[in-house]
Design an enzyme around this catalytic site. Structure first.
Site: not given
Ligand code: NAP
Length: 282
Positions: A44, A49, A74, A107, A226, A228-230, A234, A238
Site C-alpha cells: 500500500d 508518500y 492513491k 486518498h 496494512i 508499516k515497519s522499517v 517487526r 507482523n
C-alpha cells in the site's frame, strides 16, 4: 494468507504492507523487499508518500510474478478532477513501473473527487485498474458517492485500530458492499498502544505480541490491515498472525478499548482540510 473478495469479484489479501512515512528511497525499497521476501503480497503506497518509485524497484527486483502481488496507490487531492486523475494515474503507474494497478484509491474526500471518480470508473472499465475505491470517506460522504455514481467503491481505507474501531462505519460499509481496509492498525504507535495492559494480557495468553494480537483482531473482523515497519524483525512479526485465534473473551476486552474517534486526524477540522489542499506532491 487469507483473502477477501471485493464487490467486483477481485480477491485482495487480508494482510498487507504499508509504506507511509518512509520517504527515503533506499529505506523504502529495503522494507518492501523484506516484506515481499517474508510473504506479504499486498503493498500500500500513495502518490503523497513520495516513494512509488522505490516500491516499484522492490517489486521489479523481487522476481515475483505481477499477478501474484496486489499493488495499491492513491490519488492525491492536488490531482482531483477528471483530467487530473487520468494524468495522476499514469504518473503513478510509470513511477511504479507497472502497466496496471490492482487498487486505486481517492486518498482524501477533498477537491473534485467526483470528477476523479468518473476518470477512475473509465480506467477500471478499460482494465487498467482491477478495483477502485476511496479512503477516509466518512459514512455520509460514502453514501453520497455511492448514490450518485455507477461503480460502488470496492474499498474504503479508513483509520482502524483498537482505540478507533469504526463501529458505526463498518455496518454501513457492509450494507453498501464496500470492503473496509484499516490504516494505522497500531494507531501509529500512539497512546502507548504496544504497552497497553489489556492488549498485553491478551498477547501473553496466546504467547504472541501486542502487534500480532492487533493484526489477528483485524483478520477475524474481516478488515484488511496494512501495518508499516522499517525493521526486518517487526516485518516478520507482523506477518506471523495466522496460527492463533482470539476467543470471545479476547474480542470483548479489545472492543472495550474503543474510544469511538480518532486522536490522529480530524477530517472535520478546517485547518486539516486546508493543510491537505495545500500539500503539493508534484
Ligand atoms: P501503523 O502501521 O499503525 O504504525 C506504524 C508504527 O508502528 C511505526 O512507528 C512502526 O515503527 C511501529 N511498529 C510496526 N510494527 C511494530 C511492532 N511489531 N512492534 C512495535 N512497533 C511496531 O501506522 P501507519 O504507517 O500510519 O499505517 C499503516 C499504513 O496505512 C501506512 O503505512 C499507509 O500505507 C496506510 N495509511 C493510510 C492513510 C490514509 O489516509 N489512507 C493514513 C495513514 C496510513 P518502525 O517502522 O520503526 O518499525
Amino acid at each position: 494468507m487469507e483473502f477477501v473478495t471485493l464487490n467486483n469479484g477481485v480477491e485482495m489479501p487480508k494482510l498487507g504492507f504499508g509504506v507511509f512515512q518512509v520517504p527515503d528511497a533506499a529505506a523504502c525499497e529495503r522494507a518492501v523487499s523484506k516484506a515481499l521476501e517474508v510473504g506479504y503480497r499486498l503493498i500500500d503506497t500513495a502518490a503523497a508518500y513520495m516513494n512509488e518509485e522505490a516500491v516499484g524497484a522492490a517489486l521489479a527486483k523481487s522476481g515475483i510474478a505481477r499477478e501474484d502481488v496486489f499493488v495499491t496507490t492513491k490519488l492525491w487531492v492536488q490531482d482531483a478532477g477528471y483530467e487530473g486523475a487520468k494524468r495522476a494515474f499514469q504518473t503513478s503507474l510509470d513511477k511504479l513501473g507497472l502497466d496496471y494497478l490492482d487498487l486505486y484509491l481517492i486518498h482524501q474526500p477533498f477537491g473534485d473527487y467526483y470528477g476523479a471518480w468518473h476518470a477512475m470508473e473509465e480506467l477500471c472499465e478499460e482494465g487498467r485498474i482491477r478495483a477502485i475505491g476511496v479512503s477516509n470517506f466518512e459514512p455520509a460522504r460514502l453514501v453520497d458517492l455511492v448514490m450518485n455514481n455507477k461503480v460502488v467503491p470496492a474499498v474504503n481505507q479508513v483509520e482502524h485500530h483498537p482505540f478507533f474501531q469504526q463501529a458505526a462505519a463498518k455496518p454501513l460499509m457492509a450494507e453498501l458492499g464496500v470492503q473496509p481496509e484499516g490504516w494505522g492498525p497500531f494507531a501509529e504507535g500512539s497512546q502507548g498502544i504496544f504497552a497497553n495492559e489489556t492488549l498485553a494480557n491478551v498477547a501473553a495468553k496466546h504467547g504472541k505480541t501486542v502487534a500480532q494480537v492487533i493484526l489477528r483482531w483485524h483478520m477475524q473482523d474481516d478488515v484488511v490491515a496494512i501495518p508499516k515497519s522499517v525493521h526486518a524483525e517487526r516485518i516478520e512479526e507482523n506477518f506471523d498472525v495466522f496460527d492463533f485465534e482470539l476467543d470471545a473473551e479476547d474480542l470483548a476486552a479489545i472492543a472495550a478499548l474503543d474510544q469511538g474517534k480518532s486522536s490522529i486526524v480530524d477530517h472535520h477540522d478546517p485547518a486539516f482540510a486546508k493543510m491537505l489542499n495545500e500539500l503539493k506532491v508534484h
